[in-house]
Enzyme design. Sequence first.
Site, PDB file in Angstrom:
ATOM      1  N   SER A 118       0.851  -1.188   0.000  1.00  0.00           N
ATOM      2  CA  SER A 118       0.000   0.000   0.000  1.00  0.00           C
ATOM      3  C   SER A 118       0.883   1.233   0.000  1.00  0.00           C
ATOM      4  CB  SER A 118      -0.917   0.011   1.235  1.00  0.00           C
ATOM      5  OG  SER A 118      -1.726   1.162   1.242  1.00  0.00           O
ATOM      6  N   HIS A 132      -2.080   7.300  -4.970  1.00  0.00           N
ATOM      7  CA  HIS A 132      -2.318   6.117  -4.142  1.00  0.00           C
ATOM      8  C   HIS A 132      -2.187   4.885  -5.022  1.00  0.00           C
ATOM      9  CE1 HIS A 132      -5.455   2.988  -3.292  1.00  0.00           C
ATOM     10  NE2 HIS A 132      -4.777   2.935  -2.173  1.00  0.00           N
ATOM     11  N   ASN A 134      -2.262   0.360  -4.407  1.00  0.00           N
ATOM     12  CA  ASN A 134      -2.097  -0.849  -3.612  1.00  0.00           C
ATOM     13  C   ASN A 134      -2.451  -2.063  -4.453  1.00  0.00           C
ATOM     14  OD1 ASN A 134      -4.865  -1.858  -3.193  1.00  0.00           O
ATOM     15  ND2 ASN A 134      -5.169  -0.060  -1.918  1.00  0.00           N
ATOM     16  N   THR A 135      -1.835  -3.163  -4.112  1.00  0.00           N
ATOM     17  CA  THR A 135      -2.206  -4.463  -4.683  1.00  0.00           C
ATOM     18  C   THR A 135      -2.121  -5.488  -3.561  1.00  0.00           C
ATOM     19  OG1 THR A 135       0.074  -4.887  -5.429  1.00  0.00           O
ATOM     20  CG2 THR A 135      -1.451  -3.957  -7.042  1.00  0.00           C
ATOM     21  N   HIS A 196     -20.653  12.316   0.627  1.00  0.00           N
ATOM     22  CA  HIS A 196     -21.057  13.480   1.417  1.00  0.00           C
ATOM     23  C   HIS A 196     -20.530  14.785   0.835  1.00  0.00           C
ATOM     24  CE1 HIS A 196     -17.145  12.499   3.381  1.00  0.00           C
ATOM     25  NE2 HIS A 196     -17.068  13.800   3.567  1.00  0.00           N
ATOM     26  N   GLY A 279      -6.796  -5.685  13.766  1.00  0.00           N
ATOM     27  CA  GLY A 279      -5.753  -5.526  14.768  1.00  0.00           C
ATOM     28  C   GLY A 279      -4.373  -5.221  14.242  1.00  0.00           C
TER      29      GLY A 279
END
Length: 296
Positions: A118, A132, A134-135, A196, A279
């Site tokens: 990431s 940005h 990521n994979t 939003h 976590g």
Amino acid sequence: MNQPFDDRKARAAAWFRDLRDQIVAAFEALEDTQTTGPFATLPPGRFEVTQTTRSAEDGSDAGGGLMSVMRGGRVFEKVGVNISTVYGQLGARAQKAMAARGIPGMESDPRFWASGISLVAHMQNPHCPAVHMNTRMFWTPHAWWFGGGSDLNPCIEYPEDTAHFHAVQKQHCDRHDPAYYPRFKAWADEYFYIPHRQRARGVGGIFLDDHNTGDWEADFAFIQDVGRAFLPAFLPVTEKRRDTPWTEDDRNTQLIHRGLYAEYNLVYDRGTKFGLETGHDANAVLMSLPPLAKWV
């Protein structure tokens, strides 16, 4: 299903580590070659590398990774390139989310394994776009899939930069299936939308999730090309814009746009939610947040 996937998991994790190393080296080289502009007198930025851990609910080891963050460089105000490989058992909320995505059997065998990279970059010069990428690969005893993508987030858009970024994504997608780019571009446009605010987070790119054609080798080759597309899509844009003069108004525009980025990542982003709910190291999960932002 487990035995053949032991090798596949190892290959996927090794690829994400290799891609991380390529990107870190390229970004540090970009810092070295920045010799003009208001930040040229700073030492060239370097990544600080920290090991991250994930603990299972019983306190046992459940994987981890590397958090690599550069702050206050000549080109990058803050950039993080993280990799992780985590495993264990999904909690009740995550099991429910998997069931909602059509993955059966998680309540009886909630084991999972996930590995990925990431990246989020916030730039010094407001004319350089944030980005940005990521994979990832996700495995359970019941299913496996790949996901990720890359999207550009300029606060000051240059249409030619947007066109270049998308053209490189398309080129790499077309190597595998000409239907991929239009499908995954549309998915990115939908996914990176901020309801939003009633606007997109940036100028898009590609996004995919739950990608499983039934041919693991073909899907792994494709997700590698999604990663390979990143540097040729992003570096030329940055090299073109990094010496563009900017004003305090430009900086203000950049900080306000970063507020949009922060809102999206905290409210909607799947990766943020998954990392916090399972976590993983909170600092690594929230690495994507900008160093400074502003709201009007």
